[in-house]
Scaffold this active site. Structure first.
Site, mmCIF file in Angstrom:
data_model
loop_
_atom_site.group_PDB
_atom_site.id
_atom_site.type_symbol
_atom_site.label_atom_id
_atom_site.label_comp_id
_atom_site.label_asym_id
_atom_site.label_seq_id
_atom_site.Cartn_x
_atom_site.Cartn_y
_atom_site.Cartn_z
ATOM 1 N N HIS A 384 -8.528 138.642 41.399
ATOM 2 C CA HIS A 384 -8.841 137.373 42.085
ATOM 3 C C HIS A 384 -8.614 137.483 43.597
ATOM 4 C CE1 HIS A 384 -9.675 134.780 38.626
ATOM 5 N NE2 HIS A 384 -8.720 135.431 37.982
ATOM 6 N N ASP A 448 -3.600 137.705 36.291
ATOM 7 C CA ASP A 448 -4.551 137.389 35.223
ATOM 8 C C ASP A 448 -5.931 137.974 35.507
ATOM 9 O OD1 ASP A 448 -4.724 135.529 37.397
ATOM 10 O OD2 ASP A 448 -6.097 134.333 36.185
ATOM 11 N N GLU A 449 -6.678 138.161 34.444
ATOM 12 C CA GLU A 449 -8.119 138.436 34.469
ATOM 13 C C GLU A 449 -8.509 139.617 35.348
ATOM 14 O OE1 GLU A 449 -10.027 134.146 33.311
ATOM 15 O OE2 GLU A 449 -9.733 134.527 35.456
ATOM 16 N N VAL A 450 -7.671 140.647 35.379
ATOM 17 C CA VAL A 450 -8.067 141.894 36.033
ATOM 18 C C VAL A 450 -9.024 142.612 35.089
ATOM 19 C CG1 VAL A 450 -7.270 144.122 36.895
ATOM 20 C CG2 VAL A 450 -5.930 142.048 37.339
#
Length: 640
Positions: A384, A448-450
């Site tokens: 992000h 998160d969300e790598v």
């Protein structure tokens, strides 16, 4: 505001026999022919790399930003419409806000003109409207308090007094507390009369304050009589909450006198269920000015929520001044034509964004402290980080191929690189400034969300993986976050993070590492079993950007299903935690992600009363919750 010269409307076509597509119609209302132009728009139904178009040429996409050209020699006369369609999109639309959220036309002379956008409609059937999501409800007692106290035994109700007046002998510190809550109530509900007063007045009722160190710090007790109300409190927080409860009761009795009254006998004894009662706010996808953040903190305090999780960075923008890295707010906080980042999610061609100076943040921290609201900052790393990399591209590996992976939101190569020494200098500087700025003992690092393909084609990252014998992205992320944790601990702080921080071997659990379980309820229990402290914020119940109904005409996201106000209210975070792990469950939290919240009206529709419902879940014991009672009260509560 001038009348828009162009309007963009979209229709979703899904007959089940072939891939769904989106039809778009640009109507020219400019008073002149439109030719040699380009259409740009933002939307969450993103075009894939193999997108197919009819009657248009696909130019490019960057995350949610799209550009299309008309076919050669297309001229759109005044009052006429250019129509085209797109097939092969990343999602399957479910709600009216899944189409274009904003857009603009670039004219043949290079001028940019914003277009008005309508809801996404659906072809082949009428779309449904959810209607009223909150029933009339039914009171158990004719008083108005949210969250509901944990012991209520009141009776002999009457009209409210003119105001509650501090009794003789009230200390200066207690008067400051009364003044703070009186001012809070006035800011939130100015249309209603004063609830609290420092001096006596005809028709007022005496308010006697009593400190009792035996009570827990957030606990309070109220005793009601015809001539006096006695508030006994454990500490400053308990005094604050007792005064807020009285203010709620006064507001209800004056705003709806046929429905709510004020007690003249009986008692309330109250203390919170959980120590962590929070709300997150994403100020990256949409920037909220300081006055809006201040009012949001007021609303948290009014609902007895004591933690503000401030999501200060994401792909769309970096929102906190860092003196050691000024480009974060020069290039990483603004989007639009002529900037490093194109428009996203409701923005047009004009410069959009903003950031908070360190002085503004200090003022907001002081404001929160006065109302018992702790502010925990979040800087989302290592993924992000599109905004970070737009400002400091040297945090990329120059030998890593461009666009070799994309995040779930469609950003190419959006993770800072753990194989570059400059990354650790960046982390050290940023965390030092943030640690000095925020008194909270927690710094949330995201995690998160790598994307699972991140760094796999980076020679610098591969070198670290080989030296440390790490296998894949998740283990490299855990290695990186472990280093970040050491940096943060040197500053005397504790790491907070999303549940993915536990992946790849996780980080050190000692010292209170706090993870936020968002992907599904079962994850919270899994984290507790691994030894992490946990805050429950599952998308299926506590993500307030989720649609409140499955019907088309509702707003909101849908990846976690839908969460009606009743579903949010009745969800029990502790439901799956066995007794030996309940100590790991620190509390509950709302998450307010801003992709869909492009106007204040949409914000209020999505957030309330579900935020109030989560406040009651955090404060009120399960056996004392009552959905019909909450429904009967929640309309009185303030909005942003």
């Amino acid at each position: 505001m001038s009348t828009p010269k162009f309007r963009l409307e979209a229709t979703w076509v899904d007959h089940g026999e072939e891939p769904a597509k989106m039809k778009l119609a640009l109507t020219n209302l400019s008073g002149a022919d439109l030719k040699n132009f380009r259409l740009s728009y933002t939307g969450l139904m993103r075009a894939k790399a193999d997108v197919e178009t009819q009657n248009a040429t696909f130019v490019k996409r960057f995350a949610n930003f799209h550009q299309f050209d008309p076919l050669d020699n297309v001229v759109v006369a005044d009052g006429e419409t250019w129509e085209f369609s797109i097939t092969n999109l990343t999602g399957n639309a479910q709600h009216r806000m899944d189409g274009p959220k904003s857009g603009y036309v670039t004219l043949e002379d290079g001028t940019h003109v914003d277009v008005d956008t309508g809801d996404l409609q659906i072809e082949g059937r009428p779309s449904e409207f959810a209607g009223n999501l909150i029933p009339e409800g039914k009171l158990t007692d004719p008083i108005s308090v949210v969250p509901w106290p944990n012991h209520v035994a009141v009776s002999d109700f009457d009209v409210p007094p003119v105001v509650l007046c501090a009794a003789d002998g009230t200390s200066a510190e207690e008067k400051r507390a009364i003044n703070a809550v009186a001012a809070l109530a006035k800011r939130l509900k100015y249309e209603l009369p004063d609830r609290l007063r420092l001096t006596d007045v005809p028709g007022g009722r005496k308010l006697t304050l009593v400190h009792n160190a035996v009570l827990a710090s957030e606990a309070y007790e109220l005793s009601f009589a015809k001539a006096e109300v006695v508030l006994t409190y454990g500490d400053k927080a308990g005094l604050n909450y007792g005064l807020i409860t009285l203010s709620h009761m006064m507001d209800g009795a004056k705003a709806e006198p046929t429905k709510f009254k004020f007690p003249t006998s009986g008692e309330i004894k109250d203390a919170p269920r959980y120590e962590w009662r929070g709300s997150h706010l994403d100020v990256s996808r949409q920037f909220y000015p300081t006055d809006a953040v201040e009012r949001f903190i007021d609303i948290l305090a009014w609902n007895k929520l004591n933690k503000f999780h401030w999501h200060l960075s994401d792909d769309e923008g970096w929102r906190v001044e860092i003196k050691g890295y000024p480009n974060l707010t020069k290039d990483g906080a603004v989007m639009g034509e002529g900037h490093e980042m194109p428009a996203q999610l409701g923005a047009g061609h004009k410069s959009t964004g903003g950031f908070y100076t360190q002085e503004e943040i200090k003022e907001l921290i002081i404001h929160g402290q006065a109302l018992n609201v702790e502010i925990m900052p979040e800087l989302d790393i290592p993924g992000h980080c599109n905004a970070v990399l737009a400002a400091y591209p040297e945090l990329r590996d120059p030998d890593e191929p461009e666009d070799n992976y994309r995040s779930i939101q469609g950003y190419p190569n959006n993770a800072i690189n753990p194989g570059i020494p400059a990354t650790y200098k960046f982390i050290e500087t940023v965390m030092e400034e943030i640690s000095d700025l925020f008194p909270s003992k927690y710094i949330h690092v995201g995690g998160d969300e790598v994307d699972e393909e991140s760094w796999l084609q980076s020679p610098a990252a591969q070198k670290v993986m080989n030296e440390e014998r790490l296998n894949g992205t998740l283990q490299l992320q855990a290695h990186f976050l472990g280093k970040v944790q050491k940096t943060i601990r040197k500053k005397g702080k504790i790491v907070g993070g999303w549940d993915e921080v536990s992946h790849g071997g996780g980080i050190d659990k000692e010292g209170g590492t706090l993870l936020f379980a968002w992907q599904k309820p079962e994850v919270g229990l899994e984290l507790a079993e691994q030894g992490y402290d946990v805050v429950m914020t599952p998308g299926q119940a506590y993500y307030l950007d989720m649609a409140q109904s499955p019907v088309w005409q509702e707003a909101g996201a849908f990846w976690a299903g839908y969460a009606s106000p009743e579903k949010t209210y009745t969800y029990e975070a502790a439901g799956e935690f066995p007794d030996h792990l309940k100590g790991r469950l620190k509390g509950v939290q709302a998450c307010i992600w801003s992709e869909h919240l492009i106007t204040r009206q949409v914000f209020n529709h999505q957030v309330f009363p579900r935020l109030n419902a989560i406040a009651e879940a955090g404060w009120t014991e399960k056996e004392n919750k009552d959905w019909p009672r909450f429904a009967a009260q929640c309309r009185l509560l303030p909005r942003l």
